[in-house]
Design a protein around this motif. Structure first.
Motif, mmCIF file in Angstrom:
data_model
loop_
_atom_site.group_PDB
_atom_site.id
_atom_site.type_symbol
_atom_site.label_atom_id
_atom_site.label_comp_id
_atom_site.label_asym_id
_atom_site.label_seq_id
_atom_site.Cartn_x
_atom_site.Cartn_y
_atom_site.Cartn_z
ATOM 1 N N SER A 184 0.935 -1.132 0.050
ATOM 2 C CA SER A 184 -0.018 -0.155 0.058
ATOM 3 C C SER A 184 0.822 1.091 0.030
ATOM 4 C CB SER A 184 -1.010 -0.083 1.077
ATOM 5 O OG SER A 184 -0.086 -0.025 2.564
ATOM 6 N N ASP A 185 1.825 1.262 0.782
ATOM 7 C CA ASP A 185 2.883 2.365 0.559
ATOM 8 C C ASP A 185 3.777 2.632 -0.889
ATOM 9 O OD1 ASP A 185 2.257 2.896 3.494
ATOM 10 O OD2 ASP A 185 4.197 1.856 3.947
ATOM 11 N N GLY A 186 3.638 1.515 -1.245
ATOM 12 C CA GLY A 186 4.263 1.466 -2.759
ATOM 13 C C GLY A 186 3.359 2.382 -3.563
ATOM 14 N N SER A 191 1.675 6.850 -6.805
ATOM 15 C CA SER A 191 0.539 7.722 -6.956
ATOM 16 C C SER A 191 0.966 9.120 -7.150
ATOM 17 C CB SER A 191 -0.709 7.635 -5.924
ATOM 18 O OG SER A 191 -1.715 8.842 -6.538
ATOM 19 N N ASP A 192 1.942 9.519 -6.035
ATOM 20 C CA ASP A 192 2.391 10.745 -5.949
ATOM 21 C C ASP A 192 3.375 11.088 -6.956
ATOM 22 O OD1 ASP A 192 1.249 11.087 -3.419
ATOM 23 O OD2 ASP A 192 2.480 10.757 -2.186
ATOM 24 N N VAL A 193 4.286 10.358 -7.312
ATOM 25 C CA VAL A 193 4.997 10.598 -8.382
ATOM 26 C C VAL A 193 4.480 10.706 -9.771
ATOM 27 C CG1 VAL A 193 7.074 9.296 -9.864
ATOM 28 C CG2 VAL A 193 7.025 9.106 -7.333
ATOM 29 N N MET A 194 3.407 10.031 -9.928
ATOM 30 C CA MET A 194 2.657 10.278 -11.327
ATOM 31 C C MET A 194 1.994 11.542 -11.277
ATOM 32 S SD MET A 194 1.054 6.504 -11.962
ATOM 33 C CE MET A 194 0.125 7.035 -13.366
ATOM 34 N N HIS A 212 10.043 14.167 -4.404
ATOM 35 C CA HIS A 212 9.634 13.340 -5.506
ATOM 36 C C HIS A 212 10.948 12.573 -6.010
ATOM 37 C CE1 HIS A 212 5.501 14.380 -5.786
ATOM 38 N NE2 HIS A 212 5.877 15.538 -5.516
ATOM 39 N N LEU A 213 12.091 13.099 -6.032
ATOM 40 C CA LEU A 213 13.435 12.208 -6.361
ATOM 41 C C LEU A 213 13.380 11.073 -5.467
ATOM 42 C CD1 LEU A 213 16.617 13.785 -7.331
ATOM 43 C CD2 LEU A 213 16.489 11.985 -5.492
ATOM 44 N N GLN A 214 13.151 11.485 -4.072
ATOM 45 C CA GLN A 214 13.244 10.536 -2.881
ATOM 46 C C GLN A 214 12.154 9.536 -3.094
ATOM 47 O OE1 GLN A 214 13.311 13.275 0.308
ATOM 48 N NE2 GLN A 214 15.620 12.745 0.608
ATOM 49 N N ASN A 215 10.887 9.722 -3.575
ATOM 50 C CA ASN A 215 9.797 8.748 -3.752
ATOM 51 C C ASN A 215 10.310 7.878 -4.900
ATOM 52 O OD1 ASN A 215 8.360 9.912 -1.848
ATOM 53 N ND2 ASN A 215 7.099 11.094 -3.426
ATOM 54 N N VAL A 216 11.114 8.423 -6.031
ATOM 55 C CA VAL A 216 11.254 7.447 -7.274
ATOM 56 C C VAL A 216 12.395 6.468 -6.456
ATOM 57 C CG1 VAL A 216 12.625 7.426 -9.214
ATOM 58 C CG2 VAL A 216 10.824 9.121 -8.933
ATOM 59 N N ILE A 217 13.369 6.944 -5.682
ATOM 60 C CA ILE A 217 14.327 6.029 -4.998
ATOM 61 C C ILE A 217 13.785 4.864 -4.276
ATOM 62 C CG2 ILE A 217 16.333 5.688 -3.339
ATOM 63 C CD1 ILE A 217 17.220 8.740 -4.573
#
Length: 217
Positions: A62-64, A69-72, A93-98
């Motif tokens: 669910s976290d993933g 969703s946030d990155v998109m 958002h860079l940290q979200n991608v990582i």
């Protein structure tokens, strides 16, 4: 007379070609904008549904989904080519991608992200730093603890310096679906002109990118 007539027709023909190209580019942009208005609504609703279902069964899943969703939302929202965003938002958002990629590979990748200096109200053209990081995941060998990928951001005075370093992956690479390094360079050209430098270094086993941007506070 014939020379003048030839010159006139050549000039007229070139102008017509330029107009046709401009119209075609405008239609393409309108089509892209239309897709951007339709597709995200469906995707966000689907991701929200998947998140709600996964929340009661698998916290990591669910976290993933929430991160994706946030990155998109950040990546798909309409952007003017030269419009700047707060650097802190780009870093988030860079940290979200990582983190999403760490989840993809079961936390078995080795990547180090660090930053130094005061961000303050610094702005930057969006998605460029994220593109450089995506390049690391597409082509980097990230399973070697002795040679982790390194990503570093530094703000010193009026200079933003961003660098990535990774070992090259042997074997098949991921198919690129992002805007790519060439388009990133074009967006940097439009936003900063001569006020930036992008250095790409290919070695036999390693790949490094260093981006330096001069910015007005």
């Amino acid at each position: 007379f014939y020379a003048l007539a030839y010159f006139y027709f050549q000039t007229s023909f070139k102008k017509q070609q330029a107009l046709l190209i401009a119209r075609e580019e405008k239609l393409n942009e309108e089509n892209i904008a239309l897709r951007a208005q339709i597709n995200p609504h469906f995707l966000y609703n689907t991701l929200d549904m998947l998140y709600a279902k996964a929340l009661v069964k698998d916290k990591e899943l669910s976290d993933g989904i929430l991160l994706l969703s946030d990155v998109m939302r950040y990546s798909i929202k309409p952007q003017d080519g030269c419009k700047l965003v707060n650097l802190a938002e780009e870093i988030e958002h860079l940290q979200n991608v990582i983190e999403i990629n760490s989840l993809r590979f079961g936390h078995s990748i080795y990547i180090e992200f660090s930053q130094s200096g005061e961000i303050g109200v610094t702005t930057i053209v969006p998605l460029v730093l994220i593109t450089l990081v995506e390049n690391v995941f597409k082509y980097g060998e990230l399973n070697d603890p002795a040679c982790p990928a390194r990503i570093h951001l530094n703000i010193t005075g009026d200079i933003i310096t961003f660098s990535t370093y990774n070992k090259k992956r042997n074997g098949p690479k991921e198919i690129s679906g992002g805007i790519g390094l060439q388009n990133a360079r074009k967006r940097l050209d439009r936003a900063y002109g001569s006020q930036y430098a992008l250095e790409i270094t290919h070695e036999v086993e390693t790949f490094q990118v260093i981006l330096a941007i001069y910015h007005d506070k």
